[in-house]
Each structure stands twice: as structure tokens, then as C-alpha cells.
Design an enzyme around this catalytic site. Sequence first.
Site, PDB file in Angstrom:
ATOM      1  CD  GLU A  92      45.219  28.282  40.447  1.00  0.00           C
ATOM      2  OE1 GLU A  92      45.291  27.405  39.768  1.00  0.00           O
ATOM      3  OE2 GLU A  92      45.428  29.581  40.565  1.00  0.00           O
ATOM      4  CG  HIS A 162      40.251  39.303  37.348  1.00  0.00           C
ATOM      5  ND1 HIS A 162      40.191  38.683  35.895  1.00  0.00           N
ATOM      6  CD2 HIS A 162      41.291  39.019  37.784  1.00  0.00           C
ATOM      7  CE1 HIS A 162      41.336  38.485  35.864  1.00  0.00           C
ATOM      8  NE2 HIS A 162      42.206  38.522  36.976  1.00  0.00           N
TER       9      HIS A 162
END
Lengths: 362, 387
Positions: A92, A162
Site C-alpha cells: 500500500e 474488513h
Amino acid sequence: MASLLSRFCRKLALPGSAHGSRMTSTTACGSETVKSLNLYSAINQALHIALETDPRSYVFGEDVGFGGVFRCTTGLAERFGKNRVFNTPLCEQGIVGFGIGLAAMGNRAVVEIQVADYIYPAFDQIVNEAAKFRYRSGNQFNCGGLTIRAPYGAVGHGGHYHSQSPEAFFCHVPGIKVVIPRSPREAKGLLLSSIRDPNPVVFFEPKWLYRQAVEEVPEHDYMIPLSQAEIIREGSDITLVGWGAQLTVMEQACLDAEKEGISCELIDLKTLLPWDKETVEASVKKTGRLLISHEAPITGGFGAEISATILERCFLKLEAPVSRVCGLDTPFPLVFEPFYMPTKNKASSSSSLSSPSKTHIF
Amino acid sequence: MALSRLSLRSTTFLKPSSLRRHVSTDTTPITIETAAPFTSHQCDPPSRSVETSSAEILSFFRDMARMRRMEIAADSLYKSKLIRGFCHLYDGQEALAVGMEAAITKKDAIITSYRDHCTFLGRGGELVDAFSELMGRMRGCSNGKGGSMHFYKKDACFYGGHGIVGAQIPLGCGLAFAQKYSKEENVSFVLYGDGAANQGQLFEALNIAALWDLPAILVCENNHYGMGTATWRSAKSPAYFKRGDYVPGLKVDGMDVLAVKQACKFAKEHALKNGPIILEMDTYRYHGHSMSDPGSTYRTRDEVSGVRQVRDPIERVRKLLLSHDIATEKELKDMEKEVRKEVDDAVAQAKESPVPEASELFTNMYVKDCGVESFGADRKELKVTLA
């Protein structure tokens, strides 16, 4: 609980203006063609248009090539080629840094972070690089072409990693914009605005709504302005402010409150940074009460900023303290998700919404 | 020993029980060659001859069969919605968990990412604790609060169970750092996947570990796919054992339990003397990345069944046991039946365990009795002192 059922079991067809609310977007319709789309298809359309209209725009991230884990990037690689739509390795920090570099050279980089919970390795790049590039170079350079898209929010079974709503961290960074759409039609317009906005934007997409929310979305290229909140339901007794998926929960609370004779005004903030203070202020001056709701934990959540600002601006008009109905101060739990979430019942039973006729003296 | 071996060879399958050795307890050392040699980087590879025993190889078989059975049972529990959320299965990679345990002690630390069910079992975890945790019950190893991705076992130095890939690598090197201080000659095995191998924090951790000579063994479980991305598409250099540059590395056939054992033994000795080393375990997972991934969109079914036919770790050990006359086919089948029953019983037991109390939502945030307060909606609906 009814709210849970409606959240997780039914496809959510957003109510139209017949019910006195405008959960569906109010972008001027006219006679253009519309199509019934869900959230990920609307975002997909926006990305197609963005890449079509600017030959120097790129979409990249983990697994975007085959369409992405949430199908938002379907068809892009096939249509625009692997030079413009490509996969990155699992990093990322690298993805965002790379995007900043591309944007600094005048390109539009539409970067995807697979799930907002994974955005933290890129936090340094966003806060220290993207947000400050224009400022520290005296406007010689900027990375305005950067848009970071990330699915956020609860999904029913997401667990710790999540389901997070990290918007508050980014709202604390001058130099970037934070945008959160509530529905497919809004998402397409807001995403196109974000991509074309000359500032770096972090665009959080409510993942719960990817399939659940279905709406008529115009097929043409349209933009919805940033930093403009929208009153999606008019009322006179209390103002409710929220964004993203939480608005559907708040909508339910409004409907329940209506039965008790409480008239609720519901505002979609849309852009959290910089946020439309004027609209919220005008509304609270009219109603005298404010309730803010978000999934992120209550302490330090963006609701605190809204609360403090409204307090400054509307102190004498407030009839009750500002309410915040938010996630609990715990990590996003696995089995305890139903207890954690700010459900419509929590909103309904909050002091502001349950008895606005009584004067509270605190 | 030699005489009894002769007598075994002379009769085929019908052995009178009085003549048979009690194979499950025979610890006489035997040496077996690994199927493939080790490839090394910046160090001399260990020998291909692995010291083991009949008892050990049988235990490998049983342990791997148990792990395989557990993962298959988890698959069906997930499909019947008793396990919710995420579930990442390890079947195909059992040799790694089992071989590693054979080379180390429970004082050596292991840390891995989310594909941790079998690692937990290898560390001595109970099947019922694993299933309870998967189903979010109180009996689970993390009290039902972690779920599939967060198994831990403190008394066996198993530090879990991590959702964010790569984040466990600096953590694991930190464990090694602490071990070095304690001077107890323990090491840390830090497991990560081929996808996570591209995370920057891996290189940061490697640099520090090498600089300070930490007893850290970084194990890249290369199952060739990071979710759906093949290694050749995400890595410029898919030779993960060489990526450490100045850190020595070893490439190991991760489907061969004896090779894994040998490599881990070698790595432990190396790490205690010379600092970090990377082990790249060439392995394979039969299931997709998680239960929501069919695993067939980015690889062909032929590839998966090919690996299952040629490289399956349990089959290899079965062949070894049969060819060395350590056990008969029937004995192995019986063992598998026992394992199956063990797993079924554990599932039944786990199903009985209750869900955690709602008050558990607020426990273990801070140290107990820290006194931090947490509020629900409006600071009125709920007021709890975080335990």
C-alpha cells in the site's frame, strides 16, 4: 432487530421522493438515459468515463486488472489496456507513493486500496507527502491528480480488518479532501468530481452498499460538487447529520421518529473535509437540535468535529446538547458486531430524538 | 533390528501380529534422503540426508492427516454457515507446519499471518479450541474474539494469527530480539507469504535483524499465489530466498516434510550463531485464498489436481511408510479413520460451547481494571468501564 434484517437481508431499493425524502440523489435528471445500477457498477461507470475523458489517467492497485475484489474496475483493463489499468504488488505504501509521483507529473492517478483497513501502511505517504506537497513547494508542485479509493465500513461479517471506518484519521490532515458517497448515483458524480478535483482526494466507498444499493444512475458524464452537503429529508424538529451507509440507518430512525410526531431533517455531508458548515449551521439554527451518527468509534470520530463547530456557531439556538450515536470505543468486533453498530434503535432512543419536546437542562 | 526387517519383507500383508514391531513407538534412527536438494544463497546448504525414525514419520502422517481433516471440516462448517467471516485454509501446506515443529521446541516462537489453523495445531493446540474459535465460541483459543485469523497459544509461544499481511514480520523480529536478550538459545520463526514478501516492512525488519544478529528465521510460505496473483506477476525476483541479499537463504521443497524438518533444524542452528536466515518453502494450497475464492479463476484445475497427485505431502509420507515397511495400508487407513473421528468429536464438542457473553465486547481492551470508560450512544445508553 428490524434494522439488522433490513441491513443484511434485503436488497436495498432506496425510497424515492414520494416518501418525502430524497435518499436517492437529486442530480438534475432531465431526459437523459438512466440505468438501474448498484454501487460498484456506478463506480465502474465513473472510472470508465474518467479514463475515457483524460488520456493521462491511470487506475491501479491490488487485483484491479481482473475487475477488483468488489468488481469496481471490471472491463477497464480490457478497454484501456494494461498500460493504464494495472495490478500492483501487495504494498500500500508503494501504491500511494507511486500514485503521488505520477500525479506530481501532471497525471491523474486513481489508486485503489483494496480495503480501507489496509490503508495504514500508506498513511505516511498520504499525510506527509500527498497533503503537503503543494504547500511545501510553494505551489511549484502538487499531486492534485491523485484520488485514493478505498472500500470502508461494516459488512456484517468483516471482523477487525474488513470493517473499519478510518475517515476521522484523514479528516485531521489539511491538504487532502475526504469524500464519502451514500448511493450509486451520488458515487458516480462524486467520484468524477474527486478525480477531476485539483487536490488529492481520499474517496471512501461504503462496501456494504456495493451490491445492496440499487438506484437509477444517469449514463452520461456528470459531476456532483464537493464540499456541498445535501438536505435529503426536510424537517423542523431535529437535524441529523451522517454520511455513507449510515444514512440508510438514520433514514429508518427518521421514519420511526415521524410516527411519534417528530419531524427530522436529514443531511448527507458527502464531503467530510472540507465540510459544508453553512448547510448544517442553517439547519441547526432552524431545528435547534443535532444528532450525528457514524460507524467509527465515538471518541475522536468526525462527529466530534461537527459537534464542536456547531456548538461554536449555534450555541444560543441549541435546545439540547449535540447527540452522537456512533460505534463503541472498541476494535471493530467479530461476533459482537450487532452490539457495536450504531443501529436505528440507538439513534431513536438517544435523548435528542426521543423527546425533543422536553427542554433538557444539562 | 536387521533380522526383524528381513522377516517383515518376507511376508507381505498378512503378518501375524506377534511378529510385528510396535511401529508407532520405534525410535531407532533411520536416515532418509530428501526428494530434492536444497538451493542456498550466501550459505552452504544442509545435507539431503535427514535423520528421523519410524515413530517420527508415523507421527508426521497422523499430524498431517489431522490437519487435513480439520481444514476439510472447517470447509463444510463454513458452507453450513456455522463459521462466519473469513476462513483461510491450509490444506496442501501441512508439511510446513509439521516439519517445522519436528525441528524446534515449544520455547521457540512462531508467528504467522492469517492462514494459521494448522500452525496452531502444530503448536499443540486442541482441535476443539480451534473449531470453537472458528465458530466464535467461548471455548475458542482467543475466547471467540479473534476468529479464524487470530489464533494464539501463549504457552507454546505461538504469537498468532495476523490479518494485515507483513505486519507480523517486524513483530517477529522483535520477538527474536527479546529472545536474544534472554540468552535461552531460542529462535523465532516468522512466517509470511509470497504476497507479503513485497511489503516494505519485510526489508526494514531484515536489515535490523541482520544488523543486530537476531535469531530470526524468516519463512516465506511460497504457495505461488497472493490471493489470485501469481508470483511471476507480482515479483521482479520470485526467488524469495535470495531477496534478503546480505541475509542467507535456503529454498526448500515445502511439500516434503523431511526437507522442511531438515531446513528448520539447519536454520535454527544458523540463526543462533549467525543471525537471520530466510527459508523459502515451495508449497501449495488446494483451496482458494479464502472460502469466498473458488481458487479456479487464476489457476487451472489441472494444475491443482496435478500437485495433488504428484506432490501431496500426506501421500508422500504414506508412500514412505509403505516402502519402508513401517506401516501397512490398513494401519494407515485406520489411523485416518481415527483422525476423522477425532475431528468429528471435536466439532461436536465445539458446537456445544456457548457464544461469549455480550459483556466480553468490552473486555481486554486495556489491562484489567485500568478504569477507562466507554460510552454508547449519547453517552447515556451504555456506560462501561473497559476491563
